[in-house]
Design an enzyme around this catalytic site. Structure first.
Site, PDB file in Angstrom:
ATOM      1  N   LYS A   1      15.316  -5.530   4.834  1.00 38.78           N
ATOM      2  CA  LYS A   1      15.747  -4.454   5.933  1.00 38.78           C
ATOM      3  C   LYS A   1      17.102  -4.590   6.357  1.00 38.78           C
ATOM      4  O   LYS A   1      17.912  -3.591   6.451  1.00 38.78           O
ATOM      5  CB  LYS A   1      14.631  -4.353   7.046  1.00 38.78           C
ATOM      6  CG  LYS A   1      13.298  -3.943   6.549  1.00 38.78           C
ATOM      7  CD  LYS A   1      12.426  -3.818   7.675  1.00 38.78           C
ATOM      8  CE  LYS A   1      10.822  -3.299   7.151  1.00 38.78           C
ATOM      9  NZ  LYS A   1      10.012  -3.055   8.207  1.00 38.78           N
TER      10      LYS A   1
ATOM     11  N   ALA B   1      12.197 -12.100  15.263  1.00 38.05           N
ATOM     12  CA  ALA B   1      13.604 -11.215  15.626  1.00 38.05           C
ATOM     13  C   ALA B   1      14.076 -10.846  14.319  1.00 38.05           C
ATOM     14  O   ALA B   1      15.371 -10.728  14.334  1.00 38.05           O
ATOM     15  CB  ALA B   1      14.586 -12.165  16.470  1.00 38.05           C
TER      16      ALA B   1
ATOM     17  N   GLU C   1      18.461 -18.752  18.266  1.00 40.63           N
ATOM     18  CA  GLU C   1      19.792 -17.995  18.002  1.00 40.63           C
ATOM     19  C   GLU C   1      19.273 -16.614  17.818  1.00 40.63           C
ATOM     20  O   GLU C   1      19.925 -15.951  18.158  1.00 40.63           O
ATOM     21  CB  GLU C   1      20.758 -18.776  17.232  1.00 40.63           C
ATOM     22  CG  GLU C   1      21.145 -20.029  17.742  1.00 40.63           C
ATOM     23  CD  GLU C   1      20.153 -21.297  17.595  1.00 40.63           C
ATOM     24  OE1 GLU C   1      20.535 -22.431  17.787  1.00 40.63           O
ATOM     25  OE2 GLU C   1      19.167 -21.148  16.949  1.00 40.63           O
TER      26      GLU C   1
ATOM     27  N   THR D   1      11.048  -3.041   2.536  1.00 42.91           N
ATOM     28  CA  THR D   1      10.285  -3.822   3.395  1.00 42.91           C
ATOM     29  C   THR D   1      10.902  -5.424   3.047  1.00 42.91           C
ATOM     30  O   THR D   1      12.075  -5.405   2.849  1.00 42.91           O
ATOM     31  CB  THR D   1       8.883  -3.853   3.105  1.00 42.91           C
ATOM     32  OG1 THR D   1       8.145  -4.704   3.900  1.00 42.91           O
ATOM     33  CG2 THR D   1       8.563  -4.253   1.453  1.00 42.91           C
TER      34      THR D   1
ATOM     35  N   LEU E   1       0.751  -1.176  -0.060  1.00 46.50           N
ATOM     36  CA  LEU E   1       0.064   0.145  -0.067  1.00 46.50           C
ATOM     37  C   LEU E   1       0.751   1.411  -0.032  1.00 46.50           C
ATOM     38  O   LEU E   1       0.519   2.376  -0.148  1.00 46.50           O
ATOM     39  CB  LEU E   1      -1.055   0.096   1.096  1.00 46.50           C
ATOM     40  CG  LEU E   1      -2.041  -1.128   1.428  1.00 46.50           C
ATOM     41  CD1 LEU E   1      -2.818  -0.845   2.613  1.00 46.50           C
ATOM     42  CD2 LEU E   1      -2.990  -0.984   0.244  1.00 46.50           C
TER      43      LEU E   1
ATOM     44  N   ASN F   1      14.716   0.794   6.678  1.00 47.51           N
ATOM     45  CA  ASN F   1      13.489   0.813   6.013  1.00 47.51           C
ATOM     46  C   ASN F   1      13.249   2.004   5.179  1.00 47.51           C
ATOM     47  O   ASN F   1      12.508   2.190   4.233  1.00 47.51           O
ATOM     48  CB  ASN F   1      12.432   0.622   6.956  1.00 47.51           C
ATOM     49  CG  ASN F   1      11.639   1.838   7.717  1.00 47.51           C
ATOM     50  OD1 ASN F   1      12.679   2.693   7.902  1.00 47.51           O
ATOM     51  ND2 ASN F   1      10.589   1.874   8.034  1.00 47.51           N
TER      52      ASN F   1
ATOM     53  N   GLY G   1      -1.274  -3.828  11.858  1.00 46.38           N
ATOM     54  CA  GLY G   1      -0.203  -2.774  11.529  1.00 46.38           C
ATOM     55  C   GLY G   1      -0.469  -1.787  10.731  1.00 46.38           C
ATOM     56  O   GLY G   1       0.441  -0.969  10.345  1.00 46.38           O
TER      57      GLY G   1
ATOM     58  N   ASP H   1      10.209   2.587  11.519  1.00 49.25           N
ATOM     59  CA  ASP H   1       9.079   1.515  11.931  1.00 49.25           C
ATOM     60  C   ASP H   1       8.921   1.654  13.209  1.00 49.25           C
ATOM     61  O   ASP H   1       7.651   1.692  13.703  1.00 49.25           O
ATOM     62  CB  ASP H   1       9.902  -0.212  11.739  1.00 49.25           C
ATOM     63  CG  ASP H   1       9.556  -0.525  10.331  1.00 49.25           C
ATOM     64  OD1 ASP H   1       8.927  -0.215   9.566  1.00 49.25           O
ATOM     65  OD2 ASP H   1      10.657  -1.368   9.793  1.00 49.25           O
TER      66      ASP H   1
END
Length: 295
Positions: free
Chosen positions: A82, A144, A171, A78, A32, A103, A256, A118
Site C-alpha cells: 500500500k 503502523a 520508530e 493489499t 476474497l 489501496n 475485518g 480502507d
C-alpha cells in the site's frame, strides 16, 4: 470523485472489451476480493474483468506496468504494497496523501491516480453494519503499516477521543503520530509497556501477526468495560486476536470482513460511478468463512 469516475469510464471504454481490474499483493491466493467484485458486477450488470496478481515489493513496479500495458484501468492493492503504491502514483487523493497509503488505483492517461478506501470501509462497517459508535472512545491502534495509517486518520475524523499507537518497531509508530500531527489527541507507547496503559474502549489490530501465525500476547488490562475489539484481518488470520478479545471480556469482538466488503464497494463506485449494495455478499462470505469470527 466525479472526475475520477468519468475519466476511468472513458479509459475503460477505449480498450477492447471491458477494462481489466486486479488486486495486487503477497500472498494473494486467499483474497476474497475477486469474489466480492464479481458479485458487485453481477448485481449492477457491469462487465468487470477482475483478477488476483501476486507481486512482492520488488516485483510490484514491473507487475503494475505490465498490467497497465495489457489494458488495466483499475486495481486494488493489499499487503505489503500500500505504501509502495502511493509512490507510484502521478496523482493522489487527499485521504491517501495524509495516510501515505493507497489501496485503490485508477488509470488516468499514462499514469495512476491513488485513493485510500480502507478508512471509509472501517467506519462504515463499525457504525453502519454493526451499529456501534466510535465518537469519544479511547482507542488503541496496534500496528503502523499502510492499513494502520489509513484507519488512524479515519478514526480521528470520526471523532474518537484519543488515539494511542503501538508498534513493535517504535520508530514507525512515532512516524505515524508525527504525520498525524495532533499531539493533544495522538500518543505512542512502547509495545513492552502494554500492561501499563489502562483500559481502552476500542482496540484495533492492524498488525500482520495473524497472517504469520504469531501471537500478540496482549494483557487483558488493555480493555475497558464493554470494549470493542476489531481486527482488520478476517478468517483464520483474525482468530488469535479475537480469541484473546473474548477471553479478556470484550463487549464486541469483530473481524475485518465487513471492512473488506465496504472498502471494495468504495473502490467499485470510484471505477464505475455506481455503489453496490453490500449486505448480500457480506452474508454470503460470512457463511463461507471457516469458524465463528464475529460477536
Amino acid at each position: 470523485m466525479q472526475l475520477i469516475e468519468e475519466e476511468s469510464s472513458e479509459i475503460a471504454s477505449s480498450n477492447r472489451g471491458p477494462g481489466r481490474y486486479a488486486v495486487f499483493g503477497q500472498p494473494i491466493a486467499h483474497s476474497l476480493s475477486p469474489r466480492i467484485h464479481a458479485a458487485f458486477a453481477r448485481q449492477l450488470s457491469i462487465a468487470h474483468d477482475y483478477r488476483p496478481i501476486e507481486a512482492s515489493t520488488e516485483e510490484f513496479v514491473g507487475a503494475l506496468a505490465a498490467f497497465a500495458e495489457s489494458g488495466g484501468v483499475g486495481a486494488n492493492v493489499t499487503l505489503p504494497l500500500k505504501q509502495h503504491a502511493a509512490r507510484l502514483c502521478l496523482s493522489i487523493s487527499e485521504t491517501a496523501r495524509r495516510a501515505d497509503s493507497v489501496n485503490t488505483l485508477v488509470r488516468r492517461g499514462e499514469g495512476w491516480h491513488g485513493e485510500s478506501t480502507d478508512g471509509a470501509g472501517l467506519i462504515r462497517d463499525i457504525t453502519g453494519r454493526q451499529r456501534l459508535y466510535v465518537r469519544g472512545r479511547r482507542t488503541l491502534l496496534l500496528g503502523a503499516g499502510g492499513a494502520a495509517r489509513a484507519v488512524a486518520f479515519a478514526l480521528l475524523d470520526a471523532g474518537i477521543g484519543e488515539l494511542t499507537i503501538a508498534n513493535r518497531t517504535a520508530e514507525r509508530a512515532d512516524a505515524l503520530a508525527d504525520a498525524i500531527g495532533q499531539p493533544e489527541r495522538v500518543h505512542t507507547r512502547y509495545w513492552t509497556d502494554l500492561g501499563q496503559w489502562g483500559g481502552f474502549d476500542l482496540v484495533v489490530n492492524a498488525t500482520s501477526a495473524g497472517h504469520a501465525n504469531m501471537s500478540l500476547a496482549l494483557p487483558t488490562s488493555l480493555l475497558a468495560s464493554r470494549a470493542i475489539c476489531y481486527d482488520l484481518s478476517y478468517g483464520k488470520a483474525s482468530f488469535g486476536f479475537l480469541a484473546w478479545a473474548r477471553s479478556a471480556g470484550a463487549g464486541h469482538a469483530l473481524d475485518g470482513l465487513g471492512m473488506l466488503v465496504e472498502q471494495a464497494a468504495e473502490a467499485f463506485e470510484i471505477w464505475h460511478g455506481k455503489r453496490p449494495e453490500t449486505d448480500a455478499i457480506y452474508a454470503e462470505l460470512r457463511a463461507y468463512l471457516p469458524g465463528d469470527a464475529e460477536d
